[in-house]
Design an enzyme around this catalytic site. Structure first.
Site, mmCIF file in Angstrom:
data_model
loop_
_atom_site.group_PDB
_atom_site.id
_atom_site.type_symbol
_atom_site.label_atom_id
_atom_site.label_comp_id
_atom_site.label_asym_id
_atom_site.label_seq_id
_atom_site.Cartn_x
_atom_site.Cartn_y
_atom_site.Cartn_z
ATOM 1 N N GLY A 13 18.894 81.479 0.256
ATOM 2 C CA GLY A 13 17.942 82.289 0.646
ATOM 3 C C GLY A 13 18.277 84.408 -0.214
ATOM 4 O O GLY A 13 18.062 84.871 0.626
ATOM 5 N N ARG A 38 14.335 81.527 -4.989
ATOM 6 C CA ARG A 38 12.881 81.210 -6.285
ATOM 7 C C ARG A 38 13.187 82.166 -7.335
ATOM 8 O O ARG A 38 12.737 82.002 -7.932
ATOM 9 C CB ARG A 38 11.666 80.435 -5.697
ATOM 10 N N ASP A 64 13.221 75.389 -5.775
ATOM 11 C CA ASP A 64 12.753 75.457 -4.000
ATOM 12 C C ASP A 64 13.589 74.648 -3.799
ATOM 13 O O ASP A 64 12.909 73.325 -3.617
ATOM 14 C CB ASP A 64 10.740 74.989 -4.175
ATOM 15 N N SER A 144 18.172 80.835 15.461
ATOM 16 C CA SER A 144 17.123 82.322 15.448
ATOM 17 C C SER A 144 17.559 82.080 17.318
ATOM 18 O O SER A 144 17.166 81.005 17.772
ATOM 19 C CB SER A 144 16.363 81.572 15.139
ATOM 20 N N TYR A 157 7.245 76.829 14.450
ATOM 21 C CA TYR A 157 8.440 77.772 13.838
ATOM 22 C C TYR A 157 9.606 77.481 14.367
ATOM 23 O O TYR A 157 11.431 76.997 14.668
ATOM 24 C CB TYR A 157 8.609 78.961 14.224
ATOM 25 N N GLY A 188 17.990 87.257 16.817
ATOM 26 C CA GLY A 188 16.226 87.978 17.571
ATOM 27 C C GLY A 188 15.814 88.637 16.284
ATOM 28 O O GLY A 188 15.966 88.340 15.060
ATOM 29 N N THR A 192 12.841 92.281 8.236
ATOM 30 C CA THR A 192 13.427 91.678 6.186
ATOM 31 C C THR A 192 11.564 91.367 5.992
ATOM 32 O O THR A 192 11.280 92.069 6.391
ATOM 33 C CB THR A 192 13.974 90.534 6.544
ATOM 34 N N PHE A 194 10.466 88.868 6.613
ATOM 35 C CA PHE A 194 10.232 87.630 7.379
ATOM 36 C C PHE A 194 8.910 87.792 7.883
ATOM 37 O O PHE A 194 8.001 86.523 7.894
ATOM 38 C CB PHE A 194 10.918 87.342 8.112
HETATM 39 P P1 NAP Z 1 13.250 87.330 4.279
HETATM 40 O O1 NAP Z 1 13.575 88.446 3.780
HETATM 41 O O2 NAP Z 1 11.489 86.716 4.448
HETATM 42 O O3 NAP Z 1 14.359 85.983 3.444
HETATM 43 C C1 NAP Z 1 13.979 84.372 3.607
HETATM 44 C C2 NAP Z 1 14.920 84.040 2.171
HETATM 45 O O4 NAP Z 1 14.413 82.545 2.190
HETATM 46 C C3 NAP Z 1 14.446 85.212 0.654
HETATM 47 O O5 NAP Z 1 15.392 84.927 -0.317
HETATM 48 C C4 NAP Z 1 12.956 83.021 0.884
HETATM 49 O O6 NAP Z 1 13.539 83.765 -1.263
HETATM 50 C C5 NAP Z 1 14.183 82.036 0.419
HETATM 51 N N1 NAP Z 1 13.257 80.861 0.727
HETATM 52 C C6 NAP Z 1 12.331 81.077 1.920
HETATM 53 N N2 NAP Z 1 11.070 80.270 1.178
HETATM 54 C C7 NAP Z 1 11.906 78.841 0.391
HETATM 55 C C8 NAP Z 1 12.454 77.893 -0.818
HETATM 56 N N3 NAP Z 1 11.485 77.536 -0.069
HETATM 57 N N4 NAP Z 1 12.307 77.893 -1.847
HETATM 58 C C9 NAP Z 1 13.199 78.545 -2.119
HETATM 59 N N5 NAP Z 1 13.985 80.037 -1.139
HETATM 60 C C10 NAP Z 1 13.494 79.670 -0.109
HETATM 61 O O7 NAP Z 1 13.943 86.440 6.002
HETATM 62 P P2 NAP Z 1 15.006 86.599 6.367
HETATM 63 O O8 NAP Z 1 14.726 87.389 8.157
HETATM 64 O O9 NAP Z 1 16.038 87.540 5.651
HETATM 65 O O10 NAP Z 1 15.221 84.734 6.871
HETATM 66 C C11 NAP Z 1 16.380 84.711 6.971
HETATM 67 C C12 NAP Z 1 16.805 83.023 7.636
HETATM 68 O O11 NAP Z 1 17.369 83.961 9.215
HETATM 69 C C13 NAP Z 1 15.566 82.452 7.865
HETATM 70 O O12 NAP Z 1 16.405 80.950 7.777
HETATM 71 C C14 NAP Z 1 15.051 83.101 9.368
HETATM 72 O O13 NAP Z 1 14.212 81.509 9.724
HETATM 73 C C15 NAP Z 1 16.475 83.297 9.635
HETATM 74 N N6 NAP Z 1 15.732 84.240 10.682
HETATM 75 C C16 NAP Z 1 14.814 85.886 10.321
HETATM 76 C C17 NAP Z 1 14.964 86.049 11.772
HETATM 77 C C18 NAP Z 1 14.175 87.539 11.965
HETATM 78 O O14 NAP Z 1 13.656 88.556 13.003
HETATM 79 N N7 NAP Z 1 14.262 87.860 10.368
HETATM 80 C C19 NAP Z 1 15.237 85.956 13.153
HETATM 81 C C20 NAP Z 1 16.227 85.041 13.204
HETATM 82 C C21 NAP Z 1 15.980 83.983 12.047
HETATM 83 P P3 NAP Z 1 12.185 83.040 -2.300
HETATM 84 O O15 NAP Z 1 11.037 83.707 -1.701
HETATM 85 O O16 NAP Z 1 12.644 83.961 -3.048
HETATM 86 O O17 NAP Z 1 12.364 81.497 -2.692
#
Ligand code: NAP
Length: 258
Positions: A13, A38, A64, A144, A157, A188, A192, A194
């Protein structure tokens, strides 16, 4: 600084959000980075930026995470000396939609389960045998608050993040005799991509998630991850739960009028 000199850190990610912030936080510590996601062009750009700023050595893997065969082939393509990974940060993950279960989309459920649970397992399965062999390493999973308590319309989720919580706890037991650390960093609200991805590109709806709240930044979360990664050898941080000051648990948020 340079607390992680020549340590090999694998970040899934890394093309966005928390994963990308980790790359920026770990590079100045002297780490060598494996950047995975990806969107390869973003990873290429990130690697160039970190090379210029910190002279960081990086390998790029584009796959992926839902596809075990792609992960296996990608991992196998790494130079042999890069396979001895010191720290694996499992950040790849996503949410798709918010609906009552009776109205939910099984296709979206598949994507969440295949990415957040199966993808994390697949990648860990490839990396971990090398750590076990060396009796050294650190797995850091992005959980999370949604892995501790549920919120309305978050059903699947939340289930995936409860699963990540269970996997982290189980791994810690499995690896107890191997001196391998397992940490779960559980934020929390973090702003991003997300929410934009959760709402299928609806930027306005995504912005509303953070309305009247100062959310965590991806850098705040990367800072907690770096903390886990830089403790003395005998110290394991099991879990860090961090929220914006206006949030308690997943479901209690105080919003200021805007
Ligand atoms: P983000 O900005 O959307 O980043 C998500 C990352 O996951 C991207 O780099 C994306 O890369 C990668 N990804 C998604 N699907 C994929 C796939 N099929 N294959 C390979 N890579 C994949 O979101 P983020 O907030 O940084 O999320 C990171 C983690 O934190 C996640 O596990 C999320 O559940 C967790 N989290 C987020 C929050 C929040 O509020 N943002 C809160 C708690 C926990 P590509 O699309 O380039 O593949």
């Amino acid at each position: 600084m340079n607390r992680l000199k020549n340590k090999i850190v694998f970040i899934s990610g890394a093309s966005s959000g928390i994963g990308m912030a980790c790359a920026h936080a770990f590079a100045p510590e002297g780490a060598k980075l494996i950047l995975a996601a990806r969107r390869k062009e973003r990873l290429d750009q990130l690697a160039v930026e970190l090379k210029e700023k910190f002279n960081t050595e990086a390998e790029i893997l584009s796959f992926d995470i839902q596809n075990y065969k792609e992960i296996k082939e990608s991992f196998a393509s790494l130079p042999e000396e890069w396979k001895d990974i010191d720290i694996l940060i499992n950040s790849a993950g996503l949410a798709k939609g918010m609906q009552k279960l009776n109205e939910g989309s099984p296709e979206d459920w598949d994507v969440m389960i295949d990415t957040n649970v199966k993808g994390l397992l697949y990648l860990t399965r490839e990396v971990l045998p090398y750590m076990v062999k060396r009796e050294s390493g650190h797995i850091i999973n992005l959980g999370s608050t949604a892995g501790h308590d549920v919120y309305p319309l978050g059903n699947v989720y939340c289930a995936t993040k409860f699963a990540v919580n269970a996997i982290s706890q189980s791994l810690r037991i499995d690896l107890l005799d191997k001196s391998i650390k397992v940490s779960s960093v559980d934020p929390g609200m973090v702003e991003t991509e997300f929410s934009v991805i959760r709402f299928f590109g609806d930027v306005e709806r995504a912005k509303n998630v953070y309305k009247g709240v100062e959310p965590l930044t991806p850098q705040d979360v990367a800072d907690a991850i770096l903390y886990c990664a830089t403790r003395p050898k005998h110290v394991n941080i099991n879990e860090i739960i961090l929220t914006p000051i206006a949030q308690a648990q997943s479901n209690f948020v105080v919003r200021k009028a805007t």
